[in-house]
Design a protein around this motif. Sequence first.
Motif, PDB file in Angstrom:
ATOM      1  N   GLN A 120      -8.011  -0.862 -14.364  1.00 58.36           N
ATOM      2  CA  GLN A 120      -8.160  -2.399 -13.207  1.00 58.36           C
ATOM      3  C   GLN A 120      -7.259  -2.353 -12.618  1.00 58.36           C
ATOM      4  O   GLN A 120      -6.186  -2.269 -11.934  1.00 58.36           O
ATOM      5  CB  GLN A 120      -8.379  -2.831 -14.467  1.00 58.36           C
ATOM      6  N   ARG A 121      -8.610  -1.901 -10.794  1.00 53.94           N
ATOM      7  CA  ARG A 121      -7.720  -1.123 -10.121  1.00 53.94           C
ATOM      8  C   ARG A 121      -7.391  -2.253  -8.951  1.00 53.94           C
ATOM      9  O   ARG A 121      -8.786  -3.184  -8.544  1.00 53.94           O
ATOM     10  CB  ARG A 121      -8.839  -0.099  -9.230  1.00 53.94           C
ATOM     11  N   THR A 122      -6.387  -2.324  -8.717  1.00 49.26           N
ATOM     12  CA  THR A 122      -6.479  -3.414  -7.114  1.00 49.26           C
ATOM     13  C   THR A 122      -4.453  -3.005  -6.870  1.00 49.26           C
ATOM     14  O   THR A 122      -3.906  -2.757  -7.063  1.00 49.26           O
ATOM     15  CB  THR A 122      -6.633  -4.890  -7.946  1.00 49.26           C
ATOM     16  N   GLY A 123      -4.332  -3.667  -5.794  1.00 43.96           N
ATOM     17  CA  GLY A 123      -2.848  -3.754  -5.296  1.00 43.96           C
ATOM     18  C   GLY A 123      -1.801  -3.813  -5.709  1.00 43.96           C
ATOM     19  O   GLY A 123      -1.882  -4.376  -6.860  1.00 43.96           O
ATOM     20  N   SER A 124      -0.356  -3.387  -5.823  1.00 47.72           N
ATOM     21  CA  SER A 124       0.663  -2.700  -6.099  1.00 47.72           C
ATOM     22  C   SER A 124       0.998  -4.583  -6.694  1.00 47.72           C
ATOM     23  O   SER A 124       0.881  -5.160  -7.626  1.00 47.72           O
ATOM     24  CB  SER A 124       1.791  -2.580  -5.914  1.00 47.72           C
ATOM     25  N   SER A 176       3.198   1.042  -6.981  1.00 51.03           N
ATOM     26  CA  SER A 176       3.284   1.934  -5.994  1.00 51.03           C
ATOM     27  C   SER A 176       4.256   0.486  -5.043  1.00 51.03           C
ATOM     28  O   SER A 176       5.286   1.190  -3.726  1.00 51.03           O
ATOM     29  CB  SER A 176       2.582   1.923  -4.441  1.00 51.03           C
ATOM     30  N   ASP A 177       5.270  -0.449  -5.979  1.00 47.27           N
ATOM     31  CA  ASP A 177       6.645  -1.197  -6.024  1.00 47.27           C
ATOM     32  C   ASP A 177       7.128  -0.418  -6.892  1.00 47.27           C
ATOM     33  O   ASP A 177       7.089  -1.399  -7.461  1.00 47.27           O
ATOM     34  CB  ASP A 177       6.118  -2.393  -5.427  1.00 47.27           C
ATOM     35  N   ALA A 178       8.268   0.201  -6.044  1.00 46.61           N
ATOM     36  CA  ALA A 178       8.879   0.262  -7.443  1.00 46.61           C
ATOM     37  C   ALA A 178      10.014  -0.741  -7.753  1.00 46.61           C
ATOM     38  O   ALA A 178      10.580  -1.247  -9.602  1.00 46.61           O
ATOM     39  CB  ALA A 178      10.817   1.276  -6.821  1.00 46.61           C
ATOM     40  N   GLY A 179       9.990  -1.967  -6.965  1.00 42.70           N
ATOM     41  CA  GLY A 179      10.889  -3.286  -7.221  1.00 42.70           C
ATOM     42  C   GLY A 179       9.800  -3.988  -8.242  1.00 42.70           C
ATOM     43  O   GLY A 179      10.941  -4.925  -9.287  1.00 42.70           O
ATOM     44  N   HIS A 180       8.530  -4.046  -8.423  1.00 44.52           N
ATOM     45  CA  HIS A 180       8.324  -4.481  -9.760  1.00 44.52           C
ATOM     46  C   HIS A 180       9.279  -3.986 -11.463  1.00 44.52           C
ATOM     47  O   HIS A 180       8.806  -4.766 -12.069  1.00 44.52           O
ATOM     48  CB  HIS A 180       6.387  -3.595  -9.719  1.00 44.52           C
ATOM     49  N   TYR A 220       0.600  -7.277   0.191  1.00 41.28           N
ATOM     50  CA  TYR A 220      -0.803  -6.607  -0.794  1.00 41.28           C
ATOM     51  C   TYR A 220      -0.413  -5.389  -1.618  1.00 41.28           C
ATOM     52  O   TYR A 220      -0.986  -4.836  -2.807  1.00 41.28           O
ATOM     53  CB  TYR A 220      -2.168  -6.284  -0.294  1.00 41.28           C
ATOM     54  N   SER A 221      -0.618  -4.316  -0.638  1.00 41.14           N
ATOM     55  CA  SER A 221       0.501  -2.947  -1.208  1.00 41.14           C
ATOM     56  C   SER A 221       1.554  -2.712  -1.448  1.00 41.14           C
ATOM     57  O   SER A 221       2.963  -3.372  -0.363  1.00 41.14           O
ATOM     58  CB  SER A 221      -0.557  -2.389   0.263  1.00 41.14           C
ATOM     59  N   GLY A 222       2.333  -2.380  -2.314  1.00 42.82           N
ATOM     60  CA  GLY A 222       3.360  -1.298  -2.418  1.00 42.82           C
ATOM     61  C   GLY A 222       4.100  -0.648  -1.557  1.00 42.82           C
ATOM     62  O   GLY A 222       5.104  -0.833  -0.944  1.00 42.82           O
ATOM     63  N   VAL A 223       3.052   0.682  -1.373  1.00 39.89           N
ATOM     64  CA  VAL A 223       3.217   1.650  -0.861  1.00 39.89           C
ATOM     65  C   VAL A 223       3.780   0.748   0.573  1.00 39.89           C
ATOM     66  O   VAL A 223       4.226   0.846   1.378  1.00 39.89           O
ATOM     67  CB  VAL A 223       2.194   2.381  -0.302  1.00 39.89           C
ATOM     68  N   ILE A 224       3.358  -0.413   1.710  1.00 40.62           N
ATOM     69  CA  ILE A 224       3.198  -1.211   2.352  1.00 40.62           C
ATOM     70  C   ILE A 224       4.816  -1.897   2.421  1.00 40.62           C
ATOM     71  O   ILE A 224       5.503  -1.538   2.567  1.00 40.62           O
ATOM     72  CB  ILE A 224       1.943  -1.662   2.925  1.00 40.62           C
ATOM     73  N   GLN A 257      -6.074  -4.456   3.853  1.00 35.71           N
ATOM     74  CA  GLN A 257      -5.126  -5.288   2.499  1.00 35.71           C
ATOM     75  C   GLN A 257      -4.333  -3.964   2.078  1.00 35.71           C
ATOM     76  O   GLN A 257      -3.115  -3.679   2.085  1.00 35.71           O
ATOM     77  CB  GLN A 257      -5.942  -5.931   1.348  1.00 35.71           C
ATOM     78  N   SER A 258      -5.330  -2.776   1.062  1.00 36.53           N
ATOM     79  CA  SER A 258      -4.234  -1.890   0.938  1.00 36.53           C
ATOM     80  C   SER A 258      -4.278  -0.893   1.473  1.00 36.53           C
ATOM     81  O   SER A 258      -4.198  -0.447   2.557  1.00 36.53           O
ATOM     82  CB  SER A 258      -4.985  -1.452  -0.478  1.00 36.53           C
ATOM     83  N   ALA A 259      -2.739   0.156   1.072  1.00 38.54           N
ATOM     84  CA  ALA A 259      -2.844   1.290   2.132  1.00 38.54           C
ATOM     85  C   ALA A 259      -3.363   1.857   2.082  1.00 38.54           C
ATOM     86  O   ALA A 259      -3.417   3.263   2.742  1.00 38.54           O
ATOM     87  CB  ALA A 259      -1.065   1.563   1.142  1.00 38.54           C
ATOM     88  N   VAL A 260      -4.960   2.025   0.554  1.00 41.52           N
ATOM     89  CA  VAL A 260      -6.020   3.237   0.848  1.00 41.52           C
ATOM     90  C   VAL A 260      -6.557   3.194   1.940  1.00 41.52           C
ATOM     91  O   VAL A 260      -7.105   3.692   2.770  1.00 41.52           O
ATOM     92  CB  VAL A 260      -7.296   2.945   0.080  1.00 41.52           C
ATOM     93  N   ASP A 261      -7.173   1.201   2.817  1.00 41.33           N
ATOM     94  CA  ASP A 261      -7.795   1.240   3.508  1.00 41.33           C
ATOM     95  C   ASP A 261      -7.776   1.636   4.769  1.00 41.33           C
ATOM     96  O   ASP A 261      -8.890   1.750   6.105  1.00 41.33           O
ATOM     97  CB  ASP A 261      -8.063  -0.404   4.310  1.00 41.33           C
TER      98      ASP A 261
END
Length: 345
Positions: A73-77, A101-105, A182-186, A214-218
């Motif tokens: 199940q893939r989506t943004g962090s 990709s959000d270590a805070g989570h 949307y993105s933990g990377v961002i 949205q995503s850091a992939v985009d």
Amino acid sequence: MRAARPAACSSVPLVLALSVALAAAPALAQDVRVEAARKEGKVVWYTSLALSSAERVAKLFEAAYPGITVEVQRTGSERILQRVMQELQANLRLVDVIHTSDAGHFVLLKEKKHLLRYTPAGADALAPGFKDRDGYYYGLRATVNVIAYNTKIVTAAEAPKTWKDLLDPKWKGRLVTAHPGYSGVIATHVLALAQLHGWDYWKQLAQNRVMLVQSAVDPAGVVASGERPVAVDGGDYTFYQTKKKGNPVEIVYPKEGVPLVVSPTAIAAWAPHPNAAKLFTDFTFSRELQQVLADSEGLYTGHPEVRYPADKPRLSDLKLLQIDPEELQKRNEEIKKRFVEFFGA
């Protein structure tokens, strides 16, 4: 539902290598564990890893352990965390392994006792920044945020070399950024540059009419197509993969520092398939799988024995901007609020 997976050319040697490694474990204990996982039948994986990369990992695991499927199940962090919390409120226990990709989570989930304390095989050898001191979550992979540009539209001479170069008015209407909502990377990237250059940096950048995705992939796809020739951020592995496919994309690692994003993984405390979840987690931290992440996916890992492609810089070659997970969690709402304030969405 999971999309059809592309064939993974490295799957056969990896599965063979894993078979040898697993054979070194006590046979009876290993057989009992695998059989318990097979009875559960599957592992449900919520992940922010790019879909093609996540599908590769799933395919390799299923080849190594026939009879156990991986439900990707893939989506943004940020969407993953929202989904997990909403499911809990509805008394649903669906996910086994959580990876964002959000270590805070993971600071939050750990505080709320939503994580199972489990140490994957070999995790003790991981670099310090890749493991929770209490053993609840571990960094599955890492990426650094970079600038990227389309080489058919932007020359190397005129391409931005630093984060502040992106503030030049000549880039107005020519930039793209992913979204921290949307993105933990961002989210990590936004905070890292706010700490480096102040919030005024983001206010000034917004004046260049940046395209929001949205995503850091985009951003990789947007730059490759030429829709916007310069990406102000994005995980370097997505640009690396895009370039490897023959697209006109070049990566810039700004000398003043690149935000390092370590992406943790953990098993849910209520995992409906706990044995499969543990087996899958061990698999993802094996040296062989971690090497695949480096070789074919262009990712960094905390595994000390992993070697990187010659055309990627080593983390030791880069000036890294690192964010404390507790700080990221504490300032999560501030990051999203300020970004919306500046960019209007």
